[in-house]
Design a protein around this motif. Sequence first.
Motif, PDB file in Angstrom:
ATOM      1  N   SER B 213       3.214   2.182  -2.805  1.00  0.00           N
ATOM      2  CA  SER B 213       2.675   3.501  -3.126  1.00  0.00           C
ATOM      3  C   SER B 213       1.793   3.464  -4.368  1.00  0.00           C
ATOM      4  CB  SER B 213       3.817   4.503  -3.316  1.00  0.00           C
ATOM      5  OG  SER B 213       4.587   4.104  -4.416  1.00  0.00           O
ATOM      6  N   LEU B 214       1.923   2.395  -5.153  1.00  0.00           N
ATOM      7  CA  LEU B 214       1.074   2.275  -6.354  1.00  0.00           C
ATOM      8  C   LEU B 214      -0.217   1.517  -6.067  1.00  0.00           C
ATOM      9  CD1 LEU B 214       3.609   1.530  -9.219  1.00  0.00           C
ATOM     10  CD2 LEU B 214       2.217   3.571  -8.921  1.00  0.00           C
ATOM     11  N   LYS B 215      -0.326   0.995  -4.835  1.00  0.00           N
ATOM     12  CA  LYS B 215      -1.453   0.111  -4.540  1.00  0.00           C
ATOM     13  C   LYS B 215      -2.820   0.719  -4.876  1.00  0.00           C
ATOM     14  CE  LYS B 215      -3.147  -2.234  -0.609  1.00  0.00           C
ATOM     15  NZ  LYS B 215      -2.894  -2.457   0.803  1.00  0.00           N
ATOM     16  N   PRO B 216      -3.115   1.967  -4.439  1.00  0.00           N
ATOM     17  CA  PRO B 216      -4.441   2.509  -4.759  1.00  0.00           C
ATOM     18  C   PRO B 216      -4.692   2.556  -6.263  1.00  0.00           C
ATOM     19  CG  PRO B 216      -3.251   3.947  -3.260  1.00  0.00           C
ATOM     20  CD  PRO B 216      -2.283   2.920  -3.700  1.00  0.00           C
ATOM     21  N   THR B 217      -3.665   2.945  -7.025  1.00  0.00           N
ATOM     22  CA  THR B 217      -3.821   3.010  -8.479  1.00  0.00           C
ATOM     23  C   THR B 217      -4.111   1.625  -9.049  1.00  0.00           C
ATOM     24  OG1 THR B 217      -2.052   4.621  -8.329  1.00  0.00           O
ATOM     25  CG2 THR B 217      -2.785   4.022 -10.521  1.00  0.00           C
ATOM     26  N   ILE B 218      -3.343   0.640  -8.580  1.00  0.00           N
ATOM     27  CA  ILE B 218      -3.537  -0.721  -9.092  1.00  0.00           C
ATOM     28  C   ILE B 218      -4.951  -1.200  -8.807  1.00  0.00           C
ATOM     29  CG2 ILE B 218      -2.790  -3.119  -8.887  1.00  0.00           C
ATOM     30  CD1 ILE B 218      -0.002  -2.051  -8.162  1.00  0.00           C
ATOM     31  N   VAL B 219      -5.398  -0.973  -7.573  1.00  0.00           N
ATOM     32  CA  VAL B 219      -6.731  -1.452  -7.205  1.00  0.00           C
ATOM     33  C   VAL B 219      -7.804  -0.764  -8.041  1.00  0.00           C
ATOM     34  CG1 VAL B 219      -8.439  -1.503  -5.356  1.00  0.00           C
ATOM     35  CG2 VAL B 219      -6.071  -2.137  -4.894  1.00  0.00           C
ATOM     36  N   THR B 220      -7.677   0.562  -8.199  1.00  0.00           N
ATOM     37  CA  THR B 220      -8.661   1.290  -9.005  1.00  0.00           C
ATOM     38  C   THR B 220      -8.727   0.723 -10.421  1.00  0.00           C
ATOM     39  OG1 THR B 220      -8.064   3.252  -7.764  1.00  0.00           O
ATOM     40  CG2 THR B 220      -9.362   3.579  -9.759  1.00  0.00           C
ATOM     41  N   LEU B 221      -7.557   0.568 -11.036  1.00  0.00           N
ATOM     42  CA  LEU B 221      -7.537   0.062 -12.410  1.00  0.00           C
ATOM     43  C   LEU B 221      -8.091  -1.353 -12.480  1.00  0.00           C
ATOM     44  CD1 LEU B 221      -4.143   1.409 -13.759  1.00  0.00           C
ATOM     45  CD2 LEU B 221      -6.445   2.185 -14.305  1.00  0.00           C
ATOM     46  N   LEU B 222      -7.794  -2.148 -11.451  1.00  0.00           N
ATOM     47  CA  LEU B 222      -8.270  -3.528 -11.443  1.00  0.00           C
ATOM     48  C   LEU B 222      -9.798  -3.567 -11.393  1.00  0.00           C
ATOM     49  CD1 LEU B 222      -7.085  -6.355 -11.475  1.00  0.00           C
ATOM     50  CD2 LEU B 222      -7.281  -6.403  -8.993  1.00  0.00           C
ATOM     51  N   ILE B 223     -10.362  -2.710 -10.529  1.00  0.00           N
ATOM     52  CA  ILE B 223     -11.828  -2.689 -10.419  1.00  0.00           C
ATOM     53  C   ILE B 223     -12.450  -2.251 -11.749  1.00  0.00           C
ATOM     54  CG2 ILE B 223     -13.788  -1.554  -9.307  1.00  0.00           C
ATOM     55  CD1 ILE B 223     -12.094  -1.433  -6.751  1.00  0.00           C
ATOM     56  N   ILE B 224     -11.856  -1.225 -12.341  1.00  0.00           N
ATOM     57  CA  ILE B 224     -12.392  -0.763 -13.631  1.00  0.00           C
ATOM     58  C   ILE B 224     -12.306  -1.878 -14.668  1.00  0.00           C
ATOM     59  CG2 ILE B 224     -11.994   0.832 -15.554  1.00  0.00           C
ATOM     60  CD1 ILE B 224     -11.130   2.903 -13.485  1.00  0.00           C
ATOM     61  N   ASN B 225     -11.158  -2.568 -14.672  1.00  0.00           N
ATOM     62  CA  ASN B 225     -10.980  -3.652 -15.634  1.00  0.00           C
ATOM     63  C   ASN B 225     -11.970  -4.772 -15.431  1.00  0.00           C
ATOM     64  OD1 ASN B 225      -8.806  -3.768 -17.723  1.00  0.00           O
ATOM     65  ND2 ASN B 225      -7.726  -2.754 -16.060  1.00  0.00           N
ATOM     66  N   ASN B 288     -15.617  -4.087  -6.194  1.00  0.00           N
ATOM     67  CA  ASN B 288     -15.401  -2.966  -5.285  1.00  0.00           C
ATOM     68  C   ASN B 288     -15.618  -3.401  -3.831  1.00  0.00           C
ATOM     69  OD1 ASN B 288     -14.946  -0.048  -4.997  1.00  0.00           O
ATOM     70  ND2 ASN B 288     -17.007  -0.077  -4.134  1.00  0.00           N
ATOM     71  N   TYR B 289     -16.680  -4.187  -3.636  1.00  0.00           N
ATOM     72  CA  TYR B 289     -17.008  -4.677  -2.304  1.00  0.00           C
ATOM     73  C   TYR B 289     -15.888  -5.571  -1.770  1.00  0.00           C
ATOM     74  CZ  TYR B 289     -19.569  -7.166   1.353  1.00  0.00           C
ATOM     75  OH  TYR B 289     -19.948  -7.710   2.543  1.00  0.00           O
ATOM     76  N   VAL B 290     -15.442  -6.495  -2.621  1.00  0.00           N
ATOM     77  CA  VAL B 290     -14.391  -7.424  -2.208  1.00  0.00           C
ATOM     78  C   VAL B 290     -13.120  -6.660  -1.853  1.00  0.00           C
ATOM     79  CG1 VAL B 290     -12.850  -9.254  -3.014  1.00  0.00           C
ATOM     80  CG2 VAL B 290     -15.292  -9.366  -3.509  1.00  0.00           C
ATOM     81  N   SER B 291     -12.776  -5.689  -2.698  1.00  0.00           N
ATOM     82  CA  SER B 291     -11.537  -4.960  -2.458  1.00  0.00           C
ATOM     83  C   SER B 291     -11.626  -4.122  -1.179  1.00  0.00           C
ATOM     84  CB  SER B 291     -11.218  -4.095  -3.678  1.00  0.00           C
ATOM     85  OG  SER B 291     -11.015  -2.775  -3.319  1.00  0.00           O
ATOM     86  N   LYS B 292     -12.820  -3.615  -0.880  1.00  0.00           N
ATOM     87  CA  LYS B 292     -13.019  -2.839   0.340  1.00  0.00           C
ATOM     88  C   LYS B 292     -12.792  -3.728   1.561  1.00  0.00           C
ATOM     89  CE  LYS B 292     -16.353   0.758   1.510  1.00  0.00           C
ATOM     90  NZ  LYS B 292     -17.632   1.264   0.987  1.00  0.00           N
ATOM     91  N   LEU B 294     -11.136  -6.715   1.655  1.00  0.00           N
ATOM     92  CA  LEU B 294      -9.826  -7.356   1.757  1.00  0.00           C
ATOM     93  C   LEU B 294      -8.692  -6.346   1.897  1.00  0.00           C
ATOM     94  CD1 LEU B 294     -10.096 -10.273  -0.828  1.00  0.00           C
ATOM     95  CD2 LEU B 294     -10.377 -10.355   1.647  1.00  0.00           C
ATOM     96  N   ALA B 295      -8.746  -5.282   1.108  1.00  0.00           N
ATOM     97  CA  ALA B 295      -7.587  -4.395   1.051  1.00  0.00           C
ATOM     98  C   ALA B 295      -7.888  -2.987   1.546  1.00  0.00           C
ATOM     99  CB  ALA B 295      -7.065  -4.343  -0.379  1.00  0.00           C
ATOM    100  N   ASP B 296      -9.151  -2.787   1.968  1.00  0.00           N
ATOM    101  CA  ASP B 296      -9.543  -1.473   2.446  1.00  0.00           C
ATOM    102  C   ASP B 296      -9.340  -0.392   1.379  1.00  0.00           C
ATOM    103  OD1 ASP B 296     -10.804  -0.053   4.349  1.00  0.00           O
ATOM    104  OD2 ASP B 296      -8.939   0.663   5.281  1.00  0.00           O
ATOM    105  N   GLN B 297      -9.495  -0.778   0.124  1.00  0.00           N
ATOM    106  CA  GLN B 297      -9.386   0.182  -0.977  1.00  0.00           C
ATOM    107  C   GLN B 297     -10.666   0.085  -1.791  1.00  0.00           C
ATOM    108  OE1 GLN B 297      -6.774   2.089  -1.870  1.00  0.00           O
ATOM    109  NE2 GLN B 297      -5.107   1.298  -0.627  1.00  0.00           N
ATOM    110  N   SER B 298     -11.238   1.210  -2.151  1.00  0.00           N
ATOM    111  CA  SER B 298     -12.403   1.133  -3.035  1.00  0.00           C
ATOM    112  C   SER B 298     -12.542   2.422  -3.812  1.00  0.00           C
ATOM    113  CB  SER B 298     -13.677   0.867  -2.229  1.00  0.00           C
ATOM    114  OG  SER B 298     -13.997   2.011  -1.490  1.00  0.00           O
ATOM    115  N   ILE B 299     -13.323   2.380  -4.889  1.00  0.00           N
ATOM    116  CA  ILE B 299     -13.465   3.586  -5.709  1.00  0.00           C
ATOM    117  C   ILE B 299     -14.851   4.185  -5.576  1.00  0.00           C
ATOM    118  CG2 ILE B 299     -11.697   3.003  -7.397  1.00  0.00           C
ATOM    119  CD1 ILE B 299     -13.934   1.996  -9.232  1.00  0.00           C
ATOM    120  N   LEU B 300     -15.734   3.512  -4.862  1.00  0.00           N
ATOM    121  CA  LEU B 300     -17.085   4.069  -4.763  1.00  0.00           C
ATOM    122  C   LEU B 300     -17.386   4.497  -3.337  1.00  0.00           C
ATOM    123  CD1 LEU B 300     -19.008   1.535  -6.992  1.00  0.00           C
ATOM    124  CD2 LEU B 300     -18.459   3.894  -7.538  1.00  0.00           C
TER     125      LEU B 300
END
Lengths: 545, 300
Positions: B213-225, B288-292, B294-300
Amino acid sequence: MVKKLNQHGMHKKTAGLLALTLASTALLSACGGNNNNNGGDTASATSGSSSAPSGKSVTLKVEVFDRGNAPDGMSITNNYLTKFVQDNFGTPNNIKLEFVPVPRSEEVNKLNVLMASGSDVPDIVFTYDSGTFFRYAQQGGLTDLSELLDQYGSNLKSFLGEDTLAYGVVEGTQYGIPAKRTHLGKYSSFIRTDWLDKLGLQVPKTTDELYDVLKAFKEKDPGGTGGKAIPLGMSIAPAQYEPLIWSFIQPTTEEQKYTLTQQLGSRDYPVLLPGFKDALQFMNKLYNEGLMSADFGLDEDKTKLGQDVSNGLVGFYSEDDMNPFYKDGTVDTLKANIPTAVLSSVDVYTNSEGKHAKPEYAPVGMYIMIPKASKHAAEAVKYLDWMASGDNLFRMQNGVEGENYNLVDGVPVTIADQPAEFSNRLYNQGDMAIISNGKSLGDADKNVEAYVKGMPEANQEETRKAMTISRTDTIAPIRFDVPVESQAKYGTTLLDKFEELLVKTTMAKPDQFETTYESMLKDYMASGGQAILDERKKLYADMQK
Amino acid sequence: MNATRYIRRYWQLYALLVLPVLYFAIFKYGPMYGVIIAFKDFNFFQGINGSEWIGFDAFREVFAMRDFYKTLRNTLMLNLLDLIVSFPAPLFIAIMLYELRTAWFRKLSQTILYIPHFISWVIIGGIAYQVFGTQSGMLNNVITSLGFDAVPFLTDKNYWLVTYLAIGVWQSAGWGTIIYLAALTGLNRELFEAAEVDGAGRMRRIWSITLPSLKPTIVTLLIINIGHMISIGFDRPYVIGNTTVREYSDVLSTFVYRVGLESGQYTLATVVGLFQAVVGLVFVLGSNYVSKKLADQSIL
């Protein structure tokens, strides 16, 4: 860069970051103010020298350092001295003086902001940084002062003298008025004579004897510090390393002096002069034998060193000559902590000629400048000239006779225990009497005596000794009459590199000294050291033509 | 819906938007004008318009500087290590706090963990000096009194890295938990009860419920970082660093400070800032591209 600043907006607590913010303001105001400037430039150039007070009151803006130490009831822009100059210079000449405070610790950054603000800049600004002065001059930001000085500045010219004024010349034009430095001595060394007495040792007279004494301090621990003794107090402030390093420099020819010295900031560094490596080798030996402050590389402003000395841990160190002797200063605190402690001024480091070689100051203090945007250049020069005439400077530095000082043999002796009402008058005299760096009584011995008499009675003898030592066997800074551009450009970077070189070679294991030295020097040369060397060689060759 | 009706209906929302848009226009986009300093021989007596164009000369000069590569390497190295060490720390703490059942104890721990975030780096630097100093640091006093040799925490470059990272975790980990805890408040407690009935242990529940349930948050923070990989705060390396470890502690921001402000070469400093911005943008878009993918998560 501007965009990046915003990302950092979250933590803006350090002075450095504050400076970044200020600079971004500078950039912004530079673009904003630009349009007005293009039109106004020609106007200010013509009106600068000719605007005489024609019945109408003129406002003269003068920079002043703010050290945040104004006594109760006074402020940096409204105090005894601001009133003094207003009453004695301003009002009679129909000039209103306005003081513009600049925080002392950020003088260059804040000055950049003021200079970039165009028309709003004070009419009199100053900086201790010669690189900044040269940059302003070369970028065309300063008023040419030659004619103005001839016209309005005769007292000022005779007060400063040719030697000092020459430092304000850039490419043949008088762009700055350097303040006159009255005491050129820099450093003395200090030793715990009570430790020597306890061990039955003589005061060391040479560097070799000093080494034996330091060893004895370490092994026999005469101060009973329980193994915490620091035989040689060290930091990475120049006052601690310069006397040591310069005493290892070999006799040099005129040509070597000019070409191999590197001026970084306001000091000459002997990085390429013969003997420099020996100095590092000596420091390496002291460090590895545990004879030197272990964390000296962290102590940039000698705070830790001061504490260690006051706590009676340090056996020997070098310092600015009168620095330990101020009321409630290092020596007073040391004596409060350890009543039997005795710290004496000594001259120990000896070079190959048997001299106690050490650097001295150039005969200048800060560089006073009048920005090109100023419309009151004539009044500005008149103000400085007034300060140099009659007894105005003396009264600004010493206050009122009978209340602040008594004249003894021509030397003003500060009256001990004067009420705060009197002593507060002079709290910022050093920053108001800008044409003189230090007390100015006409000759060097009298100046020293004035300082000595300002110290607590118990410390006067040692202060006198220290200030004599600091003027003995000195090496004067080298000066080219053209700015060395590579020095202005790489100076700050190289100063950091120099400190790194010093710290790394000192702290290296003895068998790694050689490789550390080689690689650090290579880095130093590649980061601008070579460029300075090449330029100085070329300038020296031009000088010989 | 015609335009008048649309405006009449939604004007309040647009009014609310005015201030933030102004903020971005004035403080974020306006100053970008200054970027052209990078292509000019900037002289502030002449202003930006009055200074001469120099094309890419300043870029050539920066890319020829040894210190630029050293500080670039250090920036990437410190950020990467920070990502490995400091990024997971708040996650662990948040999960642990979430598992705590006693409300007052959880609140207390949370507050204590936050506090370092509000201490200025300058003060932290002073504390670090008192704690980690070689000769008189608290920690080394203990170490030497136990008969071991003093450890050069601040003056040896490798020990310094450890010190730097540890101080970073101490300062920021507590604060970083806020976002995770906020994400967790939305989580349905019934899921846990159901899992417990089904015989899932504590670790199993964390692994199968809390973390996903934390996955989207983790991914967002990771991309920002990752987007911030190339930029680094000024205070931390500047304050914790010192001359002896400059080989590691000198980073792009301190380089910009030294070259731009202390030496007055604004053009070079702007070049470095622009370079950081461009590379940072590439990093954000890339991760962002990689995460989209691999994990189907992105912030843009």
